[in-house]
Design an enzyme around this catalytic site. Structure first.
Site, short mmCIF file in Angstrom:
data_model
loop_
_atom_site.label_atom_id
_atom_site.label_comp_id
_atom_site.label_asym_id
_atom_site.label_seq_id
_atom_site.Cartn_x
_atom_site.Cartn_y
_atom_site.Cartn_z
N LYS A 53 16.96 -34.54 -11.04
CA LYS A 53 16.68 -33.25 -10.41
C LYS A 53 16.74 -33.39 -8.89
CE LYS A 53 13.93 -31.70 -14.35
NZ LYS A 53 12.61 -31.45 -14.95
N GLN A 97 6.46 -32.40 -13.91
CA GLN A 97 7.21 -32.95 -15.03
C GLN A 97 6.29 -33.23 -16.22
OE1 GLN A 97 10.54 -33.15 -15.08
NE2 GLN A 97 10.61 -33.98 -17.14
N ASP A 120 10.20 -23.64 -13.33
CA ASP A 120 10.41 -24.09 -14.71
C ASP A 120 10.26 -22.93 -15.70
OD1 ASP A 120 11.16 -26.68 -15.33
OD2 ASP A 120 9.16 -27.51 -14.95
N1 GUN Z 1 9.84 -32.16 -19.85
C1 GUN Z 1 10.88 -31.92 -20.68
N2 GUN Z 1 11.61 -30.89 -20.24
C2 GUN Z 1 11.03 -30.46 -19.10
C3 GUN Z 1 11.33 -29.43 -18.17
O1 GUN Z 1 12.27 -28.65 -18.30
N3 GUN Z 1 10.47 -29.33 -17.11
C4 GUN Z 1 9.41 -30.13 -16.96
N4 GUN Z 1 8.61 -29.92 -15.91
N5 GUN Z 1 9.09 -31.09 -17.79
C5 GUN Z 1 9.91 -31.26 -18.86
#
Ligand code: GUN
Length: 295
Positions: A53, A97, A120
């Protein structure tokens, strides 16, 4: 004929489009989008995702901030960081995350994020707005899937869609988006899960299947009809001593059996995965422009 949906190439195309927009913002002395990511603990997959990211932010010209905390971080400490980011005018959007260490309540953390910065799309305010068809940050994976269907001109309207798995971040929101009165959308959706009876009778009728249950190679060739469109959300690490890393990535779909019957199919890796990051970038761009909630 089977067509591969190349998520990697499509994600790069979208990143180039975002980079052009960032150039324009820069030329007009506007605010450069700034994403922050909080990573707590040592989860191996999470480290890869977050690195990806941050690198993607650099590729498109965004600012990014990575906040790393060790596993012993308390819930109070994490809530304080979330509050700081909520109030920091420099940060347009941020993510925490998941998964978090067991002693931290994920729901409590998600609720503490300002919906305006929730790129998100996990906060119930954004989820509810999405469900009602109001402007909202869409969760990354469902947003990425909708982009794929749109850009590959895959007909969704009136089709029978079967979603496998009812998670908050994939199965449930994608079932809402596919059935919404919108483009793409207007599909008839069945949301199937671990208690579904005679699953095969559902999958055999499906024009489009979204597999998001987290079981490697669950969907087999005899469970689908000719011409089906397959979106494979699974990213499962399966032990394999012959692989360099000691594991291989497998989707929720048995690719070798299902691909010959499919009109379109996403590979794993290189399908849905890369699209989730571009969704996050698009949401961050929207956040910096105030597209959803105003400035
Ligand atoms: N863990 C698995 N997928 C995601 C996501 O799209 N965002 C976040 N913050 N954590 C995750």
């Amino acid at each position: 004929m089977t067509n591969l949906i190349d998520g990697k190439t499509l994600a790069n195309t979208i990143k180039e489009e975002i980079a052009l927009e960032v150039n324009e913002i820069r030329e007009n002395d506007g605010k450069i989008p700034h994403l922050a990511a909080i990573l707590v603990g040592e989860d191996a997959a999470s480290q890869v995702y977050v690195r990806n990211k941050v690198r993607s932010c650099e590729q498109v010209g965004f600012e990014s901030t990575l906040i790393r905390k060790d596993t012993s971080t308390t819930e109070e400490e994490l809530l304080a960081i979330v509050e700081d980011l909520n109030n920091d005018p420099e940060i347009d959007g941020f993510i925490v995350q998941l998964p978090l260490p067991k002693h931290i309540n994920e729901e409590k953390i998600t609720l503490a994020i300002d919906p305006k910065k929730d790129v998100d799309g996990f906060h119930p305010a954004n989820f509810g707005r999405m469900a009602q068809g109001l402007p909202a940050y869409l969760p990354a994976t469902p947003f990425g899937i909708m982009q794929m269907l749109d850009r590959y001109n895959i007909e969704v309207e009136g089709k029978e869609c079967v979603v496998l798995g009812r998670s908050n971040i994939v199965g449930t929101p994608i079932s809402i988006l596919l059935s919404r009165k919108a483009q793409p959308g207007n599909a008839t959706v069945s949301l199937c899960h671990s208690r579904t009876q005679d699953l095969k009778s559902h999958t055999l009728r499906a024009d489009i299947i979204v597999a998001a249950l987290g079981i490697p190679e669950f969907l087999r060739g005899d469970m689908v009809k000719e011409g089906v469109v397959i979106i494979d959300v699974g990213i499962n690490r399966v032990d394999d001593s012959t692989a360099k890393r000691g594991y291989r990535l497998k989707g929720d779909v048995h690719f070798e059996e299902v691909a010959p019957k499919a009109s379109f199919i996403t590979p794993v890796p290189g399908g849905v995965g890369p699209m989730t990051v571009t969704s996050l970038l698009m949401n961050t761009l929207k956040a910096s422009r105030g597209d959803i909630y105003g400035k």
